[in-house]
Write a protein that holds these residues in place. Structure first.
Motif, mmCIF file in Angstrom:
data_model
loop_
_atom_site.group_PDB
_atom_site.id
_atom_site.type_symbol
_atom_site.label_atom_id
_atom_site.label_comp_id
_atom_site.label_asym_id
_atom_site.label_seq_id
_atom_site.Cartn_x
_atom_site.Cartn_y
_atom_site.Cartn_z
ATOM 1 N N CYS A 15 -5.872 -10.922 70.146
ATOM 2 C CA CYS A 15 -6.363 -11.986 69.256
ATOM 3 C C CYS A 15 -6.142 -13.369 69.856
ATOM 4 C CB CYS A 15 -5.675 -11.899 67.897
ATOM 5 S SG CYS A 15 -6.192 -10.491 66.906
ATOM 6 N N VAL A 16 -4.968 -13.608 70.402
ATOM 7 C CA VAL A 16 -4.678 -14.902 71.014
ATOM 8 C C VAL A 16 -5.576 -15.125 72.228
ATOM 9 C CG1 VAL A 16 -2.911 -16.230 72.260
ATOM 10 C CG2 VAL A 16 -2.330 -15.048 70.134
ATOM 11 N N ALA A 17 -5.787 -14.098 73.038
ATOM 12 C CA ALA A 17 -6.646 -14.230 74.217
ATOM 13 C C ALA A 17 -8.079 -14.570 73.811
ATOM 14 C CB ALA A 17 -6.617 -12.939 75.037
ATOM 15 N N VAL A 18 -8.586 -13.925 72.781
ATOM 16 C CA VAL A 18 -9.946 -14.204 72.314
ATOM 17 C C VAL A 18 -10.044 -15.644 71.807
ATOM 18 C CG1 VAL A 18 -11.610 -13.650 70.495
ATOM 19 C CG2 VAL A 18 -10.569 -11.822 71.827
ATOM 20 N N LEU A 19 -9.041 -16.098 71.075
ATOM 21 C CA LEU A 19 -9.055 -17.473 70.578
ATOM 22 C C LEU A 19 -9.001 -18.488 71.719
ATOM 23 C CD1 LEU A 19 -6.722 -17.140 67.482
ATOM 24 C CD2 LEU A 19 -9.170 -17.581 67.477
ATOM 25 N N VAL A 20 -8.173 -18.254 72.716
ATOM 26 C CA VAL A 20 -8.050 -19.175 73.845
ATOM 27 C C VAL A 20 -9.341 -19.211 74.651
ATOM 28 C CG1 VAL A 20 -6.861 -19.546 76.057
ATOM 29 C CG2 VAL A 20 -5.549 -19.042 73.999
ATOM 30 N N ILE A 21 -9.895 -18.051 74.947
ATOM 31 C CA ILE A 21 -11.145 -17.991 75.721
ATOM 32 C C ILE A 21 -12.287 -18.642 74.939
ATOM 33 C CG2 ILE A 21 -12.884 -16.414 76.656
ATOM 34 C CD1 ILE A 21 -10.503 -14.504 77.299
ATOM 35 N N GLY A 22 -12.356 -18.399 73.650
ATOM 36 C CA GLY A 22 -13.387 -19.013 72.820
ATOM 37 C C GLY A 22 -13.246 -20.521 72.753
ATOM 38 N N GLN A 23 -12.022 -21.007 72.644
ATOM 39 C CA GLN A 23 -11.790 -22.450 72.599
ATOM 40 C C GLN A 23 -12.202 -23.114 73.910
ATOM 41 O OE1 GLN A 23 -10.940 -24.269 69.980
ATOM 42 N NE2 GLN A 23 -11.120 -26.126 71.191
ATOM 43 N N ARG A 24 -11.879 -22.493 75.019
ATOM 44 C CA ARG A 24 -12.282 -23.042 76.323
ATOM 45 C C ARG A 24 -13.802 -23.091 76.448
ATOM 46 N NH1 ARG A 24 -8.183 -19.950 80.474
ATOM 47 N NH2 ARG A 24 -6.301 -21.071 79.850
ATOM 48 N N SER A 25 -14.462 -22.027 76.016
ATOM 49 C CA SER A 25 -15.917 -21.960 76.087
ATOM 50 C C SER A 25 -16.558 -23.041 75.224
ATOM 51 C CB SER A 25 -16.388 -20.576 75.648
ATOM 52 O OG SER A 25 -17.781 -20.541 75.521
ATOM 53 N N GLU A 26 -16.082 -23.194 74.016
ATOM 54 C CA GLU A 26 -16.650 -24.192 73.112
ATOM 55 C C GLU A 26 -16.356 -25.611 73.592
ATOM 56 O OE1 GLU A 26 -18.712 -23.772 70.527
ATOM 57 O OE2 GLU A 26 -18.749 -21.684 71.163
#
Length: 56
Positions: A36-47
Motif C-alpha cells: 500500500c505504501v509503495a503504491v501511494l509513493v509511486i502514484g504521488q511521484r507520477s502525479e
C-alpha cells in the motif's frame, strides 16, 4: 454443510483460524502495508511529474 452436528455457532469454543498464534498474520499484514505504501509513493511521484508539466 456445517461441520458440526447442529447448524449453530454455539458449539464453537475456540479460534477457527488455523494460523492463530503464529507469525503468518503479522507477516501478511506487513506485506500488505508495504504494498500500500509503495503504491501511494509511486502514484504521488507520477502525479507530481504530470502536474509539473502544467505549472510551466
Amino acid at each position: 454443510m456445517f461441520p458440526y452436528d447442529e447448524a449453530s455457532w454455539s458449539v464453537v469454543d475456540g479460534a477457527m483460524f488455523m494460523g492463530w498464534g503464529g507469525a503468518l498474520p503479522g507477516l501478511t499484514t506487513f506485506i500488505a502495508a508495504v504494498i500500500c505504501v509503495a503504491v501511494l509513493v509511486i502514484g504521488q511521484r507520477s502525479e507530481t511529474e504530470k502536474a509539473k508539466a502544467f505549472d510551466k
